[in-house]
Design an enzyme around this catalytic site. Structure first.
Site, PDB file in Angstrom:
ATOM      1  N   ILE A  23      60.063   9.298   5.931  1.00 33.23           N
ATOM      2  CA  ILE A  23      58.517   9.446   6.548  1.00 33.23           C
ATOM      3  C   ILE A  23      59.976  10.788   7.376  1.00 33.23           C
ATOM      4  O   ILE A  23      58.749  12.035   7.778  1.00 33.23           O
ATOM      5  CB  ILE A  23      59.094   8.780   7.513  1.00 33.23           C
ATOM      6  CG1 ILE A  23      57.737   7.601   6.950  1.00 33.23           C
ATOM      7  CG2 ILE A  23      57.951   8.917   9.001  1.00 33.23           C
ATOM      8  CD1 ILE A  23      57.922   5.995   7.548  1.00 33.23           C
ATOM      9  N   ASP A  68      76.173   9.290  12.214  1.00 34.94           N
ATOM     10  CA  ASP A  68      75.226   7.752  12.279  1.00 34.94           C
ATOM     11  C   ASP A  68      74.835   7.500  13.948  1.00 34.94           C
ATOM     12  O   ASP A  68      75.692   7.733  14.986  1.00 34.94           O
ATOM     13  CB  ASP A  68      76.594   7.227  12.137  1.00 34.94           C
ATOM     14  CG  ASP A  68      76.067   5.324  12.356  1.00 34.94           C
ATOM     15  OD1 ASP A  68      75.580   5.030  12.446  1.00 34.94           O
ATOM     16  OD2 ASP A  68      77.042   4.882  11.834  1.00 34.94           O
ATOM     17  N   ASN A  95      63.718   8.512  14.412  1.00 39.40           N
ATOM     18  CA  ASN A  95      63.373   8.238  13.287  1.00 39.40           C
ATOM     19  C   ASN A  95      64.163   6.772  12.410  1.00 39.40           C
ATOM     20  O   ASN A  95      63.521   6.642  11.908  1.00 39.40           O
ATOM     21  CB  ASN A  95      62.576   8.990  12.525  1.00 39.40           C
ATOM     22  CG  ASN A  95      62.207   8.746  11.287  1.00 39.40           C
ATOM     23  OD1 ASN A  95      60.598   7.976  11.096  1.00 39.40           O
ATOM     24  ND2 ASN A  95      62.944   9.336  10.839  1.00 39.40           N
ATOM     25  N   SER A 148      56.703   0.649  14.247  1.00 43.21           N
ATOM     26  CA  SER A 148      56.086   0.632  12.866  1.00 43.21           C
ATOM     27  C   SER A 148      55.305  -0.826  13.628  1.00 43.21           C
ATOM     28  O   SER A 148      54.767  -0.658  14.712  1.00 43.21           O
ATOM     29  CB  SER A 148      57.172  -1.089  12.297  1.00 43.21           C
ATOM     30  OG  SER A 148      56.767  -1.141  11.164  1.00 43.21           O
ATOM     31  N   TYR A 163      64.137  -6.835  11.730  1.00 42.20           N
ATOM     32  CA  TYR A 163      63.096  -5.665  12.403  1.00 42.20           C
ATOM     33  C   TYR A 163      62.097  -5.851  12.415  1.00 42.20           C
ATOM     34  O   TYR A 163      61.536  -5.094  13.600  1.00 42.20           O
ATOM     35  CB  TYR A 163      62.912  -5.421  10.664  1.00 42.20           C
ATOM     36  CG  TYR A 163      61.727  -4.212  10.462  1.00 42.20           C
ATOM     37  CD1 TYR A 163      62.734  -3.040  10.075  1.00 42.20           C
ATOM     38  CD2 TYR A 163      60.561  -3.874  10.097  1.00 42.20           C
ATOM     39  CE1 TYR A 163      61.757  -1.909   9.967  1.00 42.20           C
ATOM     40  CE2 TYR A 163      59.870  -2.709  10.155  1.00 42.20           C
ATOM     41  CZ  TYR A 163      60.366  -1.867   9.575  1.00 42.20           C
ATOM     42  OH  TYR A 163      60.117  -0.351   9.544  1.00 42.20           O
ATOM     43  N   LYS A 167      61.363  -3.338  15.950  1.00 47.33           N
ATOM     44  CA  LYS A 167      60.486  -2.481  16.519  1.00 47.33           C
ATOM     45  C   LYS A 167      59.468  -2.557  17.241  1.00 47.33           C
ATOM     46  O   LYS A 167      59.333  -1.791  18.413  1.00 47.33           O
ATOM     47  CB  LYS A 167      59.469  -2.417  15.643  1.00 47.33           C
ATOM     48  CG  LYS A 167      60.208  -1.460  13.982  1.00 47.33           C
ATOM     49  CD  LYS A 167      60.979  -0.405  14.118  1.00 47.33           C
ATOM     50  CE  LYS A 167      61.011   0.252  12.632  1.00 47.33           C
ATOM     51  NZ  LYS A 167      61.498   1.659  13.017  1.00 47.33           N
TER      52      LYS A 167
HETATM   53  P1  NAI Z   1      63.927   5.837   4.278  1.00 49.83           P
HETATM   54  O1  NAI Z   1      64.747   4.677   4.606  1.00 49.83           O
HETATM   55  O2  NAI Z   1      62.888   5.621   3.130  1.00 49.83           O
HETATM   56  O3  NAI Z   1      64.892   6.920   4.955  1.00 49.83           O
HETATM   57  C1  NAI Z   1      65.568   6.528   6.226  1.00 49.83           C
HETATM   58  C2  NAI Z   1      66.114   7.253   6.832  1.00 49.83           C
HETATM   59  O4  NAI Z   1      67.320   7.664   7.914  1.00 49.83           O
HETATM   60  C3  NAI Z   1      67.432   8.159   5.381  1.00 49.83           C
HETATM   61  O5  NAI Z   1      67.746   9.264   4.925  1.00 49.83           O
HETATM   62  C4  NAI Z   1      68.575   7.423   5.574  1.00 49.83           C
HETATM   63  O6  NAI Z   1      69.682   8.049   5.225  1.00 49.83           O
HETATM   64  C5  NAI Z   1      69.244   8.211   7.374  1.00 49.83           C
HETATM   65  N1  NAI Z   1      69.579   6.800   8.110  1.00 49.83           N
HETATM   66  C6  NAI Z   1      69.594   4.447   7.941  1.00 49.83           C
HETATM   67  N2  NAI Z   1      70.295   4.632   9.096  1.00 49.83           N
HETATM   68  C7  NAI Z   1      71.003   5.462   9.443  1.00 49.83           C
HETATM   69  C8  NAI Z   1      71.983   5.554  10.631  1.00 49.83           C
HETATM   70  N3  NAI Z   1      72.654   4.890  11.249  1.00 49.83           N
HETATM   71  N4  NAI Z   1      71.926   6.968  10.842  1.00 49.83           N
HETATM   72  C9  NAI Z   1      71.254   8.435  10.113  1.00 49.83           C
HETATM   73  N5  NAI Z   1      71.428   7.957   9.860  1.00 49.83           N
HETATM   74  C10 NAI Z   1      70.599   6.846   8.940  1.00 49.83           C
HETATM   75  O7  NAI Z   1      62.775   4.897   5.194  1.00 49.83           O
HETATM   76  P2  NAI Z   1      61.286   5.643   5.582  1.00 49.83           P
HETATM   77  O8  NAI Z   1      60.463   4.927   5.262  1.00 49.83           O
HETATM   78  O9  NAI Z   1      61.370   7.189   6.080  1.00 49.83           O
HETATM   79  O10 NAI Z   1      61.250   4.806   7.566  1.00 49.83           O
HETATM   80  C11 NAI Z   1      61.583   5.678   8.671  1.00 49.83           C
HETATM   81  C12 NAI Z   1      61.382   5.077   9.617  1.00 49.83           C
HETATM   82  O11 NAI Z   1      60.097   4.890   9.553  1.00 49.83           O
HETATM   83  C13 NAI Z   1      62.497   3.904  10.241  1.00 49.83           C
HETATM   84  O12 NAI Z   1      62.248   4.044  11.766  1.00 49.83           O
HETATM   85  C14 NAI Z   1      61.487   3.003   9.577  1.00 49.83           C
HETATM   86  O13 NAI Z   1      61.341   1.723   9.860  1.00 49.83           O
HETATM   87  C15 NAI Z   1      59.809   3.539  10.267  1.00 49.83           C
HETATM   88  N6  NAI Z   1      58.432   2.518   8.650  1.00 49.83           N
HETATM   89  C16 NAI Z   1      58.632   2.803   7.604  1.00 49.83           C
HETATM   90  C17 NAI Z   1      57.604   2.200   6.811  1.00 49.83           C
HETATM   91  C18 NAI Z   1      57.253   2.078   5.580  1.00 49.83           C
HETATM   92  O14 NAI Z   1      56.955   1.064   5.588  1.00 49.83           O
HETATM   93  N7  NAI Z   1      58.041   3.140   5.308  1.00 49.83           N
HETATM   94  C19 NAI Z   1      56.232   1.895   7.916  1.00 49.83           C
HETATM   95  C20 NAI Z   1      56.383   1.235   9.412  1.00 49.83           C
HETATM   96  C21 NAI Z   1      58.157   2.481  10.153  1.00 49.83           C
END
Ligand code: NAI
Length: 258
Positions: A23, A68, A95, A148, A163, A167
């Site tokens: 995202i 981080d 995000n 979320s 989680y 959120k």
């Molecule tokens: P993803 O796992 O594809 O990407 C998450 C990114 O955050 C990764 O690049 C990771 O390296 C980075 N990350 C993780 N921990 C970190 C830290 N401590 N410091 C810096 N970077 C860090 O996940 P996605 O799906 O793109 O999720 C993005 C956001 O959207 C999250 O907050 C997730 O909870 C939220 N979200 C996702 C949904 C889904 O169905 N995929 C639905 C609703 C919300």
């Protein structure tokens, strides 16, 4: 000024945490397409560098910053690097997030804390750093957080209490910052996506096995794509949303309606 012109972000500087993939990457791309320079902030620096390279092809300045979001020192250094590169900050997209699925009765304190640290404290630290910079600059800005649909409902069948709680906290944090900074023109809003097909889900066999079940529960009978969140992010980032603050924008194909 026409509405499409108000959606442009030319000359603005942004950061996106968790911007390397999923995202965050989709939204960073949208901000760059709309004209903004973008810092890709992520733990995964190699992936962040690849994403920044893709954005530079769009003709925008883009940098990758290894951070981080749970570390105050990292977040401080991140802001310094962004200001050194762009000279200012107008848009922050907080995000980065993770999900750990475990039944509440078996969840360890470490599992609980990791999710709260990244999803809630990480949003606080990065939004706080952005807000402080914007207050110093004195001409407002836009901060967007990723909450979320899990802030609004309890997803089933997978257990994910930390989680869901993190959120829900993001939404109330977002509203609190919006109220504190409203008079200074710093707007703070959250987006609440439904299930989106990213590595967060697709990398987990336990979750991919549930996709059919989730789709059966969803009025649109499918998950969303990251690009389906781009327009709301561009809208909230720029002048088109000048009266929107403290809002939570649910984009979930009506999942939470039923
Ligand atoms: P993803 O796992 O594809 O990407 C998450 C990114 O955050 C990764 O690049 C990771 O390296 C980075 N990350 C993780 N921990 C970190 C830290 N401590 N410091 C810096 N970077 C860090 O996940 P996605 O799906 O793109 O999720 C993005 C956001 O959207 C999250 O907050 C997730 O909870 C939220 N979200 C996702 C949904 C889904 O169905 N995929 C639905 C609703 C919300």
């Amino acid at each position: 000024m026409g509405i499409l012109e108000k959606m442009r972000l030319d000359g603005k500087a942004a950061f996106v945490t968790g911007g390397a993939r999923g995202i965050g990457k989709s939204i960073a791309t949208a901000l760059a397409e709309a004209g903004a320079d973008v810092a890709i902030v992520d733990l995964d620096i190699e992936e962040a560098q690849r994403t920044a390279e893709e954005l530079r092809v769009l003709g925008r300045q883009a940098i990758a910053v290894k951070t981080d979001v749970t570390s105050p020192a990292d977040v401080g250094a991140m802001m310094e690097e962004i200001i050194a590169s762009f000279g200012k900050l107008d848009i922050a997209f907080c995000n980065a997030g993770i999900c750990i699925n475990a039944p509440a009765s078996e969840m360890t304190y470490e599992q609980w804390s990791k999710v709260i640290d990244i999803n809630l404290s990480g949003v606080f630290l990065t939004a706080q750093a952005a807000g402080k910079q914007m207050l110093k600059q004195g001409h407002g800005g836009s901060i967007i957080t990723t909450a979320s649909m899990s802030a609004h409902i309890v997803n089933i069948p997978q257990p994910q209490c930390s989680y869901n709680a993190s959120k829900a906290g993001v939404i109330q944090l977002t509203k609190s910052l919006a109220v504190e900074w409203a008079e200074q023109g710093i707007r703070v809003n959250s987006i609440s996506p439904g299930y989106i097909g990213t590595e967060l889900i697709l990398n987990s066999p336990a979750l991919t096995s549930l996709i059919e079940q989730w789709n059966a529960m969803s009025p649109m009978r499918r998950m969303g794509r990251p690009d389906e969140l781009q327009a709301i992010a561009v809208y909230l980032a720029g002048d088109a949303s000048s009266f929107a603050t403290g809002g939570d924008f649910i984009i979930d194909g009506a999942f939470t309606c039923v």
